[in-house]
Design a protein around this motif. Structure first.
Motif, PDB file in Angstrom:
ATOM      1  N   THR A 164       0.828  -1.198   0.000  1.00  0.00           N
ATOM      2  CA  THR A 164       0.000   0.000   0.000  1.00  0.00           C
ATOM      3  C   THR A 164       0.866   1.253   0.000  1.00  0.00           C
ATOM      4  O   THR A 164       2.079   1.192   0.234  1.00  0.00           O
ATOM      5  N   VAL A 165       0.212   2.378  -0.255  1.00  0.00           N
ATOM      6  CA  VAL A 165       0.844   3.673  -0.024  1.00  0.00           C
ATOM      7  C   VAL A 165      -0.044   4.455   0.934  1.00  0.00           C
ATOM      8  O   VAL A 165      -1.276   4.364   0.870  1.00  0.00           O
ATOM      9  N   THR A 166       0.595   5.185   1.830  1.00  0.00           N
ATOM     10  CA  THR A 166      -0.110   6.025   2.782  1.00  0.00           C
ATOM     11  C   THR A 166       0.060   7.479   2.374  1.00  0.00           C
ATOM     12  O   THR A 166       1.164   7.916   2.052  1.00  0.00           O
ATOM     13  N   LYS A 167      -1.050   8.219   2.391  1.00  0.00           N
ATOM     14  CA  LYS A 167      -1.036   9.653   2.089  1.00  0.00           C
ATOM     15  C   LYS A 167      -1.189  10.420   3.392  1.00  0.00           C
ATOM     16  O   LYS A 167      -2.142  10.224   4.136  1.00  0.00           O
ATOM     17  N   SER A 208       8.318  -6.527  -6.127  1.00  0.00           N
ATOM     18  CA  SER A 208       7.968  -7.947  -6.006  1.00  0.00           C
ATOM     19  C   SER A 208       7.121  -8.478  -7.160  1.00  0.00           C
ATOM     20  O   SER A 208       6.990  -9.692  -7.322  1.00  0.00           O
ATOM     21  N   ASP A 209       6.517  -7.599  -7.953  1.00  0.00           N
ATOM     22  CA  ASP A 209       5.729  -8.113  -9.093  1.00  0.00           C
ATOM     23  C   ASP A 209       6.119  -7.459 -10.422  1.00  0.00           C
ATOM     24  O   ASP A 209       5.416  -7.582 -11.424  1.00  0.00           O
ATOM     25  N   ASN A 210       7.274  -6.745 -10.427  1.00  0.00           N
ATOM     26  CA  ASN A 210       7.843  -6.211 -11.667  1.00  0.00           C
ATOM     27  C   ASN A 210       6.900  -5.266 -12.406  1.00  0.00           C
ATOM     28  O   ASN A 210       6.757  -5.313 -13.634  1.00  0.00           O
ATOM     29  N   THR A 211       6.257  -4.384 -11.631  1.00  0.00           N
ATOM     30  CA  THR A 211       5.352  -3.410 -12.217  1.00  0.00           C
ATOM     31  C   THR A 211       5.560  -2.035 -11.588  1.00  0.00           C
ATOM     32  O   THR A 211       6.248  -1.899 -10.565  1.00  0.00           O
ATOM     33  N   VAL A 212       4.931  -1.049 -12.205  1.00  0.00           N
ATOM     34  CA  VAL A 212       4.770   0.253 -11.567  1.00  0.00           C
ATOM     35  C   VAL A 212       3.281   0.575 -11.563  1.00  0.00           C
ATOM     36  O   VAL A 212       2.545   0.187 -12.479  1.00  0.00           O
ATOM     37  N   THR A 213       2.848   1.262 -10.512  1.00  0.00           N
ATOM     38  CA  THR A 213       1.449   1.664 -10.384  1.00  0.00           C
ATOM     39  C   THR A 213       1.360   3.175 -10.466  1.00  0.00           C
ATOM     40  O   THR A 213       2.182   3.897  -9.894  1.00  0.00           O
ATOM     41  N   SER A 238      -4.760  13.415  -6.360  1.00  0.00           N
ATOM     42  CA  SER A 238      -5.865  14.085  -5.679  1.00  0.00           C
ATOM     43  C   SER A 238      -6.787  13.121  -4.956  1.00  0.00           C
ATOM     44  O   SER A 238      -7.355  13.458  -3.904  1.00  0.00           O
ATOM     45  N   THR A 239      -6.945  11.902  -5.486  1.00  0.00           N
ATOM     46  CA  THR A 239      -7.914  10.954  -4.922  1.00  0.00           C
ATOM     47  C   THR A 239      -7.333   9.612  -4.520  1.00  0.00           C
ATOM     48  O   THR A 239      -7.965   8.856  -3.785  1.00  0.00           O
ATOM     49  N   GLY A 240      -6.134   9.278  -5.028  1.00  0.00           N
ATOM     50  CA  GLY A 240      -5.564   7.963  -4.770  1.00  0.00           C
ATOM     51  C   GLY A 240      -6.088   6.883  -5.701  1.00  0.00           C
ATOM     52  O   GLY A 240      -5.730   5.707  -5.551  1.00  0.00           O
ATOM     53  N   SER A 241      -6.916   7.245  -6.667  1.00  0.00           N
ATOM     54  CA  SER A 241      -7.458   6.260  -7.608  1.00  0.00           C
ATOM     55  C   SER A 241      -6.342   5.665  -8.466  1.00  0.00           C
ATOM     56  O   SER A 241      -5.460   6.390  -8.942  1.00  0.00           O
ATOM     57  N   VAL A 242      -6.385   4.361  -8.674  1.00  0.00           N
ATOM     58  CA  VAL A 242      -5.398   3.703  -9.523  1.00  0.00           C
ATOM     59  C   VAL A 242      -5.734   3.985 -10.986  1.00  0.00           C
ATOM     60  O   VAL A 242      -6.838   3.693 -11.457  1.00  0.00           O
ATOM     61  N   LEU A 243      -4.765   4.548 -11.712  1.00  0.00           N
ATOM     62  CA  LEU A 243      -4.967   4.898 -13.111  1.00  0.00           C
ATOM     63  C   LEU A 243      -4.339   3.882 -14.052  1.00  0.00           C
ATOM     64  O   LEU A 243      -4.600   3.920 -15.255  1.00  0.00           O
ATOM     65  N   GLY A 244      -3.518   2.990 -13.492  1.00  0.00           N
ATOM     66  CA  GLY A 244      -2.906   1.969 -14.336  1.00  0.00           C
ATOM     67  C   GLY A 244      -1.791   1.240 -13.637  1.00  0.00           C
ATOM     68  O   GLY A 244      -1.192   1.756 -12.683  1.00  0.00           O
ATOM     69  N   THR A 245      -1.529   0.023 -14.100  1.00  0.00           N
ATOM     70  CA  THR A 245      -0.397  -0.777 -13.633  1.00  0.00           C
ATOM     71  C   THR A 245       0.353  -1.243 -14.866  1.00  0.00           C
ATOM     72  O   THR A 245      -0.244  -1.824 -15.778  1.00  0.00           O
ATOM     73  N   PHE A 246       1.651  -0.986 -14.914  1.00  0.00           N
ATOM     74  CA  PHE A 246       2.419  -1.206 -16.136  1.00  0.00           C
ATOM     75  C   PHE A 246       3.632  -2.093 -15.867  1.00  0.00           C
ATOM     76  O   PHE A 246       4.360  -1.884 -14.887  1.00  0.00           O
ATOM     77  N   GLY A 282      -5.332   8.903   3.635  1.00  0.00           N
ATOM     78  CA  GLY A 282      -5.800   7.748   2.884  1.00  0.00           C
ATOM     79  C   GLY A 282      -4.735   6.687   2.778  1.00  0.00           C
ATOM     80  O   GLY A 282      -3.531   6.967   2.900  1.00  0.00           O
ATOM     81  N   THR A 283      -5.166   5.445   2.581  1.00  0.00           N
ATOM     82  CA  THR A 283      -4.262   4.317   2.344  1.00  0.00           C
ATOM     83  C   THR A 283      -4.770   3.600   1.103  1.00  0.00           C
ATOM     84  O   THR A 283      -5.949   3.238   1.027  1.00  0.00           O
ATOM     85  N   PHE A 284      -3.878   3.384   0.129  1.00  0.00           N
ATOM     86  CA  PHE A 284      -4.296   2.894  -1.178  1.00  0.00           C
ATOM     87  C   PHE A 284      -3.462   1.681  -1.599  1.00  0.00           C
ATOM     88  O   PHE A 284      -2.236   1.671  -1.439  1.00  0.00           O
ATOM     89  N   THR A 285      -4.129   0.684  -2.128  1.00  0.00           N
ATOM     90  CA  THR A 285      -3.463  -0.541  -2.560  1.00  0.00           C
ATOM     91  C   THR A 285      -2.780  -0.330  -3.908  1.00  0.00           C
ATOM     92  O   THR A 285      -3.368   0.243  -4.834  1.00  0.00           O
ATOM     93  N   VAL A 286      -1.538  -0.809  -4.010  1.00  0.00           N
ATOM     94  CA  VAL A 286      -0.784  -0.743  -5.268  1.00  0.00           C
ATOM     95  C   VAL A 286      -0.260  -2.139  -5.591  1.00  0.00           C
ATOM     96  O   VAL A 286      -0.873  -3.132  -5.211  1.00  0.00           O
ATOM     97  N   GLY A 287       0.872  -2.238  -6.259  1.00  0.00           N
ATOM     98  CA  GLY A 287       1.447  -3.548  -6.558  1.00  0.00           C
ATOM     99  C   GLY A 287       2.172  -4.126  -5.362  1.00  0.00           C
ATOM    100  O   GLY A 287       2.133  -3.571  -4.258  1.00  0.00           O
ATOM    101  N   ASN A 288       2.856  -5.234  -5.580  1.00  0.00           N
ATOM    102  CA  ASN A 288       3.544  -5.934  -4.496  1.00  0.00           C
ATOM    103  C   ASN A 288       4.935  -5.344  -4.241  1.00  0.00           C
ATOM    104  O   ASN A 288       5.763  -5.287  -5.140  1.00  0.00           O
TER     105      ASN A 288
END
Length: 341
Positions: free
Chosen positions: A97-100, A134-139, A144-152, A110-116
């Protein structure tokens, strides 16, 4: 005719000693407050803050909760951080997660879930990016909201991340490469070879610099096309890197020092001792700050000449360090907190 004195006019006009002088008024007020607090100890404990600066302070009431806390809880094993101009973002490796946080008082926004295993973070002017080793990605998250816009997807074990004004750069620790992504949509723009075990990345306004932990070097790449412009020797096991507007500063985890390089040509300008196992490094506009994982401290150096300005105790296993425009923040991976200095 009666004179003025017979009517007491002169006596009325004469200045008289007040029944209560300003000094005695303060003493009476102090006594009254002290008697009240003495009969209401719980009120005193919760409402009165003792000054450490003014020994003559009388009981001053604060009708608000005075914030004297400098350590705040976040997720498990916090590592990298990024400041978005109004909020501080912390990557929690152990909880994915990331904490804001609100910088003024450390309030969790806020606390938001991202990759591993989010290890490093970057801000692109509108969004937060996390390198998930841990999962070879970026999130990509909307700041402004913590909404996930993509995982690459990127390379193997991404552990650093930086923004160059248009693109995101990610060092892949196992592949000995860096990946370049278009910040607007995450499109992969190329993968470029660097040294062994790249760990961190920084942008100097025109070029991208990558620390190579196992080859004790940094690689300088032209941001426009990824062309290698130079490889320069630094300390043992280089980890973090930052740009101070003119020079590059590189931590050496196994050398307990930082190296200063001239950004224009990579020339060595100095090597300066810090704490044990320095990891991340940040610039505050005048000084260089280093998080020392092995000694539980943060070191402050004057950027102009590398002079040691202070060593400050923080939490357990400090890793990340960031500047919010006013204060320095350090992540404490071993105590699941961040320290505000």
């Amino acid at each position: 005719m009666l004179d003025a004195a017979s009517h007491g006019v002169e006596d009325h006009m004469k200045p008289k000693t007040p029944l209560v002088t300003p000094k005695s008024a303060v003493w009476i007020a102090s006594l009254a407050i002290s008697l009240f607090l003495g009969s209401n100890p719980q009120f005193a404990l919760t409402q009165v803050v003792s000054s450490t600066q003014n020994s003559s302070q009388i009981a001053t009431l604060h009708w608000y909760a005075a914030n004297r806390t400098t350590t705040f809880s976040v997720g498990t094993n916090p590592a990298g951080m990024a400041f978005d101009g109004s909020a501080l973002w912390v990557g929690n490796e152990g909880t994915n997660t990331v904490t804001k946080l609100q910088p003024s008082d450390g309030k969790v926004l806020g606390t938001f879930t991202v990759g591993n295993g989010p290890f490093a973070l970057a801000y692109d002017g509108a969004n937060i990016w996390t390198a998930n080793f841990s999962d070879n990605t970026v999130t990509k998250l909307r700041a402004s909201t913590g909404s996930v816009l993509g995982t690459f997807p990127v390379g193997n074990r991404p552990v650093g991340i930086a923004f160059d004004g248009a693109n995101i750069w990610v060092p892949n620790n196992i592949d000995n490469t860096v990946t370049k992504l278009k910040a607007s949509n995450g499109t992969n723009l190329g993968t470029f070879a660097v040294g062994q075990s790249p760990s961190a990345v920084a942008f100097d306004g025109a070029n991208v610099w990558v620390t190579n932990a196992d080859s004790n070097t940094v690689t300088k790449l032209r941001a426009s096309d990824g062309k290698v412009l130079g490889t320069f020797a630094v300390g043992t096991n280089p980890q973090g890197i930052c740009f101070d507007g003119t020079q590059m500063w590189v931590t050496a985890a196994f050398g307990d020092n930082v190296t200063e390089l001239r950004a224009s040509d990579g020339a060595l300008l100095g090597t300066f001792a810090v704490g044990g196992e320095p990891i991340f490094v940040a610039f505050d506009g005048a000084n260089i700050w280093v998080a020392n994982e092995g000694s539980g401290t943060a070191t402050k150096l004057r950027a102009s000449d590398g002079s040691l300005l202070g060593t400050f105790t923080v939490g357990t296993t400090p890793r990340g360090v960031s500047f919010d425009g006013t204060n320095i923040w350090v992540t404490n991976s071993g105590s699941n907190t961040v320290s505000k200095l």
